[in-house]
Write an enzyme that holds these catalytic residues in place. Sequence first.
Site, mmCIF file in Angstrom:
data_model
loop_
_atom_site.group_PDB
_atom_site.id
_atom_site.type_symbol
_atom_site.label_atom_id
_atom_site.label_comp_id
_atom_site.label_asym_id
_atom_site.label_seq_id
_atom_site.Cartn_x
_atom_site.Cartn_y
_atom_site.Cartn_z
ATOM 1 N N HIS A 1 -4.098 6.759 2.496
ATOM 2 C CA HIS A 1 -4.383 5.491 1.822
ATOM 3 C C HIS A 1 -5.811 5.047 2.142
ATOM 4 C CE1 HIS A 1 -4.384 1.423 0.594
ATOM 5 N NE2 HIS A 1 -4.168 0.905 1.778
ATOM 6 N N CYS B 1 0.791 -1.246 0.000
ATOM 7 C CA CYS B 1 0.000 0.000 0.000
ATOM 8 C C CYS B 1 0.820 1.292 0.000
ATOM 9 C CB CYS B 1 -1.006 -0.029 1.141
ATOM 10 S SG CYS B 1 -2.013 -1.522 1.095
ATOM 11 N N ASN C 1 -10.217 -0.709 -1.265
ATOM 12 C CA ASN C 1 -8.768 -0.546 -1.069
ATOM 13 C C ASN C 1 -8.028 -1.086 -2.298
ATOM 14 O OD1 ASN C 1 -6.087 -0.897 -0.341
ATOM 15 N ND2 ASN C 1 -6.528 -1.795 1.655
#
Length: 315
Positions: free
Chosen positions: A242, A108, A272
């Site tokens: 994020h 990520c 995500n």
Amino acid sequence: MKLIGTGSALPKRQVTNDEISQFLDTGDAWIRPRTGIRSRHVISDERIEDLAADAARRALDMAGLSPQDIDFFICSNVVNEYMTPGLSCIVAHKMGMACPMIDINCACPGFIYAMDIAETYFQAGKVNHVLILCAEEPTRMTSWEDRGTCVLFGDGAGAAVFTRGDKLKAVRLNAEPDPDKICEIRTLMPTPFITKEETGTPLLMKGREVFKFAVSTSIRDIRTVMAQSGLTPDRVDWFMIHQANLRIIDAIREGLGIDPARFPANIGDHGNSSSASCPILLDECNRQGMFKRGDILVFSAFGAGLLSAAAVLEW
Ligand code: UT7
């Protein structure tokens, strides 16, 4: 370095929580309050390298550059259909780009790790134009029988083009290695020297532990980069976090004591998308005209590794 172009591309198929509840024991009543996710873009008949090339072309168009103008290409990707070569080579082949290129697998926080690498190349005087491309298909890593992971993720690609400049004000890269918290293990074939077949797993995640890591590390990373660049929270215009879970973003915001209007979020319709999440959010906000010259953007991301990172970028 200085940002001069952004781009993104998403799969056309958008899957709602209700659709998932048709084949899995879950639903909007569980997913939305715990994550903020209403739907996610999921790869169906597209290929990740096509989305990646589209995102890169859009960023280059905005920058007014052609693929041949790029002299270093950094690609952030966890998995695609190839084990080797890296996704960078596959995308570059499609785009007619032949500069040096590397792939990073920092999950990520990949976009921020890539910005730090790019800045180092600029400071060494080795490059004039760098393309960062983050392209991810986590929906092909999760088991679609595991309601604890598959509902969280979405696919997509985000890209950014940088030129020489002094707009990256601070970066913090952080590692707290603990691979079992989020991992996917590949199936290994026997060899003449290893007789047992080693069976892999789809994506495994210890959600609650990752949640705690995400909130605490992000608050610390953000405070660190603000201190490094002499910023107080009121001087920051946009916190680009994020997009893993809206509750994580809210907890970070509350921990920092900052007003929600400065935390743009697109997780509701995206889920995500790992390292692609920050550059997709960046591109969407940019194309909505949200940023003005001189704005201060603080990025923060966290994920498998466990790795995290934060950065300060002036617009
Ligand atoms: O990019 C970084 C990668 N990952 C993350 O950022 C994820 C971080 N973690 C999280 O976002 C949250 O921990 C989750 C959203 C994954 C889970 O939320 P939670 O509030 O921590 O729930 P939980 O895992 O503690 O599960 C609570 C219950 C469990 O049932 P029992 O054991 O209490 O009976 C789960 O089985 O909810 C159940 N559950 C579900 N129920 C319906 C878990 N997933 C689902 C689901 N639908 N999709």
